[in-house]
Write an enzyme that holds these catalytic residues in place. Structure first.
Site, short mmCIF file in Angstrom:
data_model
loop_
_atom_site.label_atom_id
_atom_site.label_comp_id
_atom_site.label_asym_id
_atom_site.label_seq_id
_atom_site.Cartn_x
_atom_site.Cartn_y
_atom_site.Cartn_z
CB SER A 32 9.65 -1.82 5.03
OG SER A 32 8.98 -0.68 4.56
CG ASP A 33 6.12 -5.12 0.35
OD1 ASP A 33 5.80 -4.08 -0.25
OD2 ASP A 33 5.78 -6.25 -0.06
CD1 TRP A 34 4.26 1.57 -0.86
CD2 TRP A 34 6.20 0.44 -0.78
NE1 TRP A 34 5.22 2.29 -1.54
CE2 TRP A 34 6.40 1.65 -1.51
CE3 TRP A 34 7.28 -0.40 -0.58
CZ2 TRP A 34 7.64 2.00 -2.03
CZ3 TRP A 34 8.52 -0.05 -1.13
CH2 TRP A 34 8.69 1.13 -1.83
CB THR A 35 2.05 -0.53 5.26
OG1 THR A 35 1.50 -1.71 4.63
CG2 THR A 35 1.61 0.71 4.51
CB ALA A 36 6.36 -4.69 5.51
#
Ligand code: BGC
Length: 820
Positions: A224-228
């Site tokens: 995932s993108d960071w916290t996505a």
């Protein structure tokens, strides 16, 4: 070779809890290790233009390479391969196994804050550059992570926005670099924050599973993108393998509970764990243990490569003959502008790296013999007020009222601190306070602008007097620090020359370090105003040549925000106009992550676009200005004269949570071609050289093509000038009429460096996809039988040669996966 046997044997030994533990990060940058089975952790690092390592701010220094747009402008895959290889060495010094790069989203319009990180408006150019970069990196055993999958063409409301893109546009414009990277064996892919047609990409099963893993055959890891990640079951069942960063927010215990409730497809869990193990195996960390230490290694070879790359990506847009400057004669140079003494070497956001050093244009020019330099800033171009560069000492307290002894103390190089994903020894980064002090001794008296921007609560005191309150009534408006920061609060303050003022900031965190950004910055500026413009004019008039360094800063061209427009910020247009009026030998050097309006274009002698080209900026630009190096760049994006000429206008930045890609496949030159070139300032593929090239009559290996054939277009090129230079031969395909297709599309190119008088041939091989479009009705790539024209030249509007080719009968390649 991947050790599939080890992967399967290890997978079979993992308990369900262990499998689940592998599916989220251990911390901000590492995967989880399973010591009992000899599974080490893999470490990832940002980002495209350098390997930063695990410390987001002020960590061990690293080499800063050119940003994506500067690399894209080189049209030189060989250069990107070298950059990829060098970045692999850099990644090792930061104990990292995987780089979070390249960024291959498209320049859909000019306002995306992150365009500087991406290569181009054209999928073919983007793909070729990405493949070379990935190839270089992975050839040295460091993994690449292509990002952001998909539809992340703007930063506006990026955490929730839905990019609404039809299947043809996706297949033809936005997917190609991802498809090609997967087929070339990339190790990892990062999904985007946004939604695609209403569904978060992190939980889009068609996208992650059906298309990526089944049709494209991706065997690597989807992170995932960071916290996505926004869901437990949806993201897991869609095929999102790894939640980042860790520790788990939507995985771990929550995932185990969802498994208990029968909500999870266990095959996805196993497959996700398998992909994490494959990344572990590919990274080699089982065989060669990580050193668990980050180092700064400043290599002469990297310095030289970056210096060369600055020139390779610099695009000469205009030259009335003033360039190259004659370095043999004594020359009085007026060096003017807000980007002259400041080294704008990279854009903002997660791509930021703590540079080994930065060479400003002013330093680069001062380093030359035979020049006398007169410097004047003229005006400013900042978005936020510039930070104070005196050392700042910060004391941390594990309480809310700064009481007791400090638990930790740190020095910062300026009035700017950020604690995003980092750990300060002994500090509870969920709830802490910090008291930071620094001193300012102004060199000039005057009415200064003073600003405070913060994510979390902060108060700024000058000589113990509360001067800016960013605490009471503070709210995260999203104006700074992505969506975690508030507006910069500004006041005016009278300061006296030579007197020392004591500044201090009291700060209290409002979010944890893993789920938000905790930061503040103090900015201070004495606006040069009318006096600055006048000084610049005077200096320009007294010199042989005036060079104006203008553009934007990493705060404008940044992740987390889009650009408000394409005008140069603040008084820069006026500055150029005044300098040009004072000295006809006026050279404008632009540094931006994309196009700017140029109302002064006809009044200046030369324009050079140098983007954000890395730590050797000043040396590299001086090399180009004095002709030690050729301006090797060609525009990777059309420069419009006015923003309204761009096809995304009206469909940007979106409303009610949706941004409709209504222009479809007609972005960039595909659009401008259709509108007869209206509104183009400088076309795609354009860039001048210091020499001249003659393109001879090109030949195709065959002009009657059968379905499935490949054929090669060979163009003779001769350097007809008196010095060495770089020709970029571009090959476009124009389809037969009958379908709603772009008039032409770039399908190949070849960059050749030739010495004076030297001749060579540029070969470009084309295949069926070069002739095809995506037929949504048939779910197939389709090249209809008919007459195609191959156009050859040196920019999208300078295509003097053409070869007609006939495809004898229809060609079609049906896609395995239909549109959702
Ligand atoms: C960016 C990614 C980056 C990640 C880790 C995100 O904000 O969108 O490109 O790799 O952070 O820093």
């Amino acid at each position: 070779m991947t050790d599939e046997l080890w992967i399967e044997e290890t997978l079979a030994k993992l308990t369900l809890e262990e499998k689940v533990s592998l599916l989220s990060g251990a911390n901000f940058w590492e995967t989880v290790a399973i010591e009992r089975l000899g599974v080490p952790a893999v470490k990832v690092s940002d980002g495209p233009n350098g390997a930063r390592g695990g410390v987001t701010e002020n960590g061990p220094t690293a080499a800063v390479f050119p940003s994506g747009i500067a690399l894209g402008a080189s049209w030189n895959p060989e250069l990107l391969k070298e950059v990829g290889k060098a970045l692999a060495e850099e990644a090792r010094t930061k104990d990292s196994n995987v780089l979070l790069a390249p960024t291959v989203n498209m320049h859909r319009g000019p306002l995306n804050g992150r365009n500087f990180e991406c290569y181009s408006e054209d999928p073919h150019l983007t793909t070729e550059m990405a493949l070379a970069y990935i190839g270089g990196l992975q050839s040295q055993g460091i993994g690449a992570t292509i990002k952001h999958f998909i539809g992340n063409e703007s930063e506006y409301e990026r955490m929730t926005m839905s990019s609404d893109i039809d299947i043809r546009t996706l297949r033809e414009i936005y997917l190609p670099p991802f498809e090609a990277a997967v087929k070339a064996g990339i190790w990892a892919l990062m999904c985007s924050y946004n939604r695609l047609n209403g569904t978060f990409t992190s939980e889009h099963k068609w996208l992650l599973h059906d298309l990526l893993k089944v049709e494209y055959g991706f065997d690597g890891l989807v992170m995932s993108d960071w916290t996505a990640v926004k869901s437990v079951a949806e993201s897991m069942n869609a095929g999102l393998d790894l939640e980042m960063p860790g520790p788990a927010l939507y995985r771990g215990k929550k995932l185990l509970e969802a498994i208990d409730r029968g909500e999870i497809d266990l095959d996805m869990v196993t497959d996700g764990a398998r992909r994490v193990l494959r990344l572990v195996d590919r990274s080699g960390v089982r065989r060669v243990a990580r050193v668990k230490e980050e180092r700064s290694v400043d290599l002469p070879a990297h310095r030289a490569l970056i210096r060369r790359a600055v020139a390779e990506g610099s695009v000469l847009l205009k030259n009335n003959g003033v360039l190259p400057l004659d370095g043999k004669k004594p020359l009085k140079l007026a060096v003017i502008g807000p980007n002259a003494a400041a080294a704008r070497i990279m854009g903002g956001g997660s791509a930021r790296v703590n540079a080994h050093y930065r060479v400003s244009p002013l330093q680069g020019l001062l380093a030359r013999d035979n020049v006398e330099v007169l410097y004047e800033e003229g005006c400013t171009n900042h978005l936020l007020l510039p930070v104070v560069t005196s050392p700042m000492t910060t004391h941390f307290y594990n309480n809310e009222d700064f009481s007791g002894p400090a638990v930790f103390t740190r020095q910062y190089p300026g009035s700017d601190a950020k604690w995003f994903g980092s750990h300060e020894p002994g500090v509870n980064l969920d709830v802490f306070t910090a008291r930071s002090s620094f001193e300012v001794t102004p060199e000039r008296s005057g009415r200064y602008e003073l600003g405070l921007a913060n994510a979390g609560l902060a108060r700024l005191y000058v000589d113990d007097v509360l001067t800016i309150d960013g605490w009471d009534g503070w709210a995260p408006t999203g104006a700074t620090y992505y969506h975690f920061g508030g507006d910069e609060r500004q006041v005016e303050i009278e300061l006296e020359e030579g007197r020392t003022y004591h500044f201090h900031v009291d700060y209290r965190s409002t979010t944890g370090v893993m789920d938000g950004i905790q930061a503040f910055r103090v900015g201070l500026s004495l606006p040069p105003g009318e006096a600055g413009l006048r000084r610049a004019k005077r200096v320009a008039a007294s010199a042989d040549v005036a060079i104006v360094f203008v553009g934007r800063t990493p705060e404008w061209d940044s992740e987390g925000r889009d650009l408000p427009g394409i005008d140069l910020p603040r008084a820069q247009d006026e500055l150029i106009a005044r300098v040009a009026a004072a000295n006809p030998q006026c050279i404008v050097v632009l540094q931006t992550g994309g196009p700017v309006a140029m109302p002064w274009k006809d009044d200046v002698a030369a324009i050079l676009q140098s983007w954000y080209p890395g730590q050797e900026l000043g040396h590299g630009v001086a090399d180009v200005l004095f002709g030690d190096a050729e301006p090797g760049g060609r525009l990777p994006q059309t420069f419009p004269a006015v923003l309204s000429a761009n096809p995304t206008v009206g469909n940007y930045p979106g409303e009610n949570g949706h941004v409709a890609y209504r222009e479809g496949v007609f972005i960039g030159y595909r659009h401008y071609d259709r509108s007869g070139g209206e509104g183009v300032l400088y076309p795609f593929g354009f860039g001048l050289s210091y020499t001249t090239f003659e393109l001879g009559e090109p030949k195709a290996s065959s002009t009657t093509i059968r379905p499935g054939d490949r054929f090669t277009v060979t163009t003779p090129v001769r350097n007809a000038g008196k010095r060495a230079g770089k020709a970029v031969v571009q090959v476009y395909v124009s389809p037969p009429p009958g379908h709603d297709r772009p008039l032409k599309e770039l399908r190949g190119f070849s960059a050749l460096t030739l010495s004076a008088g030297e001749a060579a041939e540029a070969d470009v091989t084309l295949g069926m996809r070069s002739l095809a479009y995506f037929d949504a009705g048939r779910n197939a790539w389709r090249a209809p039988a008919g007459d195609y024209t191959i156009l050859i030249g040196t920019s999208s509007v300078d295509l003097p040669h053409s070869i007609p080719v006939t495809l004898e009968s229809d060609w079609e390649e049906v896609c395995a996966v239909a549109a959702p």
